[in-house]
Structures are given as C-alpha cells and as structure tokens.
Write a protein that holds these residues in place. Structure first.
Motif, PDB file in Angstrom:
ATOM      1  N   ALA A 194       0.760  -0.988  -0.024  1.00 49.00           N
ATOM      2  CA  ALA A 194      -0.189   0.165  -0.121  1.00 49.00           C
ATOM      3  C   ALA A 194       0.872   1.323   0.137  1.00 49.00           C
ATOM      4  N   THR A 195       0.564   2.173  -0.716  1.00 45.18           N
ATOM      5  CA  THR A 195       1.370   3.488  -0.734  1.00 45.18           C
ATOM      6  C   THR A 195       0.146   4.618  -1.223  1.00 45.18           C
ATOM      7  N   ARG A 196       0.803   5.709  -1.261  1.00 48.71           N
ATOM      8  CA  ARG A 196       0.190   7.088  -1.517  1.00 48.71           C
ATOM      9  C   ARG A 196       1.088   7.942  -2.490  1.00 48.71           C
ATOM     10  N   VAL A 197       0.234   8.284  -3.588  1.00 47.34           N
ATOM     11  CA  VAL A 197       0.919   9.248  -4.755  1.00 47.34           C
ATOM     12  C   VAL A 197      -0.094  10.528  -4.542  1.00 47.34           C
ATOM     13  N   GLY A 198       0.573  11.576  -4.286  1.00 44.25           N
ATOM     14  CA  GLY A 198      -0.240  12.789  -4.165  1.00 44.25           C
ATOM     15  C   GLY A 198      -1.443  12.754  -3.241  1.00 44.25           C
ATOM     16  N   THR A 199      -2.440  12.834  -3.611  1.00 46.12           N
ATOM     17  CA  THR A 199      -3.693  12.595  -2.642  1.00 46.12           C
ATOM     18  C   THR A 199      -4.419  11.396  -2.924  1.00 46.12           C
ATOM     19  N   VAL A 200      -3.582  10.328  -3.632  1.00 42.04           N
ATOM     20  CA  VAL A 200      -4.563   9.231  -4.029  1.00 42.04           C
ATOM     21  C   VAL A 200      -3.822   8.018  -3.140  1.00 42.04           C
ATOM     22  N   GLU A 201      -4.700   7.286  -2.504  1.00 43.12           N
ATOM     23  CA  GLU A 201      -4.373   6.085  -1.822  1.00 43.12           C
ATOM     24  C   GLU A 201      -4.383   4.949  -2.823  1.00 43.12           C
ATOM     25  N   ILE A 202      -3.276   4.287  -2.802  1.00 43.86           N
ATOM     26  CA  ILE A 202      -3.373   3.042  -3.458  1.00 43.86           C
ATOM     27  C   ILE A 202      -3.168   1.875  -3.031  1.00 43.86           C
ATOM     28  N   PRO A 203      -4.106   1.012  -2.711  1.00 41.12           N
ATOM     29  CA  PRO A 203      -3.944  -0.334  -1.866  1.00 41.12           C
ATOM     30  C   PRO A 203      -2.897  -1.405  -2.516  1.00 41.12           C
ATOM     31  N   GLU A 204      -2.558  -2.126  -1.608  1.00 36.27           N
ATOM     32  CA  GLU A 204      -1.578  -3.281  -2.013  1.00 36.27           C
ATOM     33  C   GLU A 204      -2.440  -3.989  -3.253  1.00 36.27           C
ATOM     34  N   GLY A 205      -1.576  -4.535  -4.312  1.00 39.08           N
ATOM     35  CA  GLY A 205      -2.044  -5.225  -5.313  1.00 39.08           C
ATOM     36  C   GLY A 205      -2.874  -4.446  -6.485  1.00 39.08           C
TER      37      GLY A 205
END
Length: 258
Positions: A194-205
């Motif tokens: 899981a990570t974050r780019v700017g304001t976007v949360e990106i879940p694992e997978g």
C-alpha cells in the motif's frame, strides 16, 4: 485501476519502490530446464525485476549501453537505413552492430521480432524457439547477461521504429516528435505494498496506469528512466537523416525525370 495523469504524480509514482512493473511469469520450473523459454527471459531481464535484483541487472544494462558511441551509432543508422528492409530490421541490425554482436542474419532478426511481439505477454510457442536461437548469439557465457542483451535489442525494436515512423510523418525533427507524438503513451505498474501518490491512496495489489506521453515522460523518470534514451534518439536521427538524403538524391537524379 488507478490512473495518474499529472506529471508530478507520475514522477512520484515512478520513483515509488512500492509501484513496480507488472511481474513476469517464471516459467515451468526454476532449474536449467527452464533456461531458454520466453517465460524465463521475462523473469531474467531487468525490465520486469525490482529491488536489488533490478538494480544489479540495470547496472549491467547501463554498462552495456555505455560502451556504445552515440555519434557512431547515428552514422551507422544512416548507413543501415539506406538498405532495404523494414524499420525494425534496420534498428536491430544497427544496434546489434554497435553492441559488437555478430551480424544478424534474417533468422536472427525474425527471432528478435518474435520475442518483441511476445515480450509483454503471449504464449506463442515460436517465442521459446526464438529465445533459444538468440542466446548463443549474444556472446555472453552468463545466461543472465545474454538474456539482458536480448532485452536491450527487443525493447529498442518497436518503440524506436515507431519514433522513426512518426518523425517521418511529421516535421522530421526527432526531438519535436518525442514531444508531440511520443512512441510510449502509457506505463503500467502494480502496488506490491500500500502506498500514496499525492492525494491518491493506492492499496496493495492495485494496478496503476501512468499516462506518460502527454506530460513528456515517454522515457520515464527516476530510478527506472530509460537508459537507452540517447541511443534511441541517435538511431531515429540517423534514420530520418538518411530518408531526407535519399529523397534529395532522387530529386536530383537524372533518372527521376524519366
């Protein structure tokens, strides 16, 4: 799927170790019997690796490319593009010669094109035969090094040919074409954590689509920026220059008035 379109977000995504290229299949088994398959090639090149393995393989690729004289490659491409054949063939032969590999015969060129067609996916049985034909031609005793030499050639094949075609159809200015009609429009990544780019949360997978073309990042950025950018531009410049010279020669030739 998460889609990122701003240059700032795309640069952040390309620098994020949690966002990696889509993984390659490892093939049937991990022993010597797997060496030479298309799946083995994908699992052995720098393009599909990440972490320490990617860093090691990329260092090898960078060292290979650093041996190439860019100006000599440009001149070589101009000479190669005066010969018959399609753009893929001429790109491959120019680059292979600059890498000090044996001259590629028609069978080797066809094999490289088959590998390029299946590099990012596909299960054409001919691709396995193509990899097996190519490995002994790469002049490396280490199968991993041979695989990455194949990778250098096939990754240059379609993108550089597309750049050449777009430059010919446009202004003839290769650098302007990279800005206006880049051969690579999108890149794909997947989140291994899981990570974050700017304001976007990106879940694992989660798969991530990066629209790199419109923001001028066709060659990427950060730790995975294309190490062959200068070589691709030189190949395209040589090809386009040869095309211009050839057109001029036809126009000035007495035979053109017949």
């Amino acid at each position: 799927m998460v889609t990122l379109t701003s240059r700032t977000d795309i640069e952040a995504a390309l620098a994020d170790p949690s966002l990696v290229p889509l993984p390659a299949a490892t093939g049937p088994g991990s022993g010597a019997e797997a060496v030479g398959s298309m799946a083995w090639l994908r699992a052995t090149v720098a393009r599909f690796a990440h972490g320490e393995v990617h860093a090691r393989r990329r260092a090898y690729v960078e060292a290979e490319l650093a041996r190439i004289d860019v100006d000599a490659l440009r001149r070589l491409a101009a000479g190669q593009f005066s010969r018959s054949g399609d753009d893929r063939t001429r790109v491959l032969r120019s680059l292979a010669q600059s890498m000090r590999l044996p001259d590629l015969d028609d069978a080797a060129v066809a094999a490289l094109c088959t590998v390029a067609d299946n590099y990012f996916g596909g299960d054409d049985p001919a691709a396995d035969d193509a990899v097996r034909l190519l490995l002994p031609l790469m002049g490396a005793g280490d199968p991993e090094q041979a695989a990455n030499r194949v990778g250098i050639l096939v990754q240059a094949c379609d993108a550089t040919s597309a750049l050449i075609a777009a430059a010919r159809d446009g202004s003839g200015d290769v650098h302007a074409t990279v800005r206006s009609a880049p051969p690579v429009q999108v890149m794909r990544r997947i989140a291994i954590a899981a990570t974050r780019v700017g304001t976007v949360e990106i879940p694992e997978g989660e798969p991530v689509l990066l629209e790199v073309g419109p923001v001028g990042l066709a060659f990427g950025s950060g730790p995975r920026v294309c190490p062959g950018r200068a070589l691709a531009l030189a190949l395209a410049e040589g090809a386009v220059a040869e095309g211009v010279l050839a057109e001029g020669a036809v126009a000035d030739s007495p035979a053109s008035a017949l």
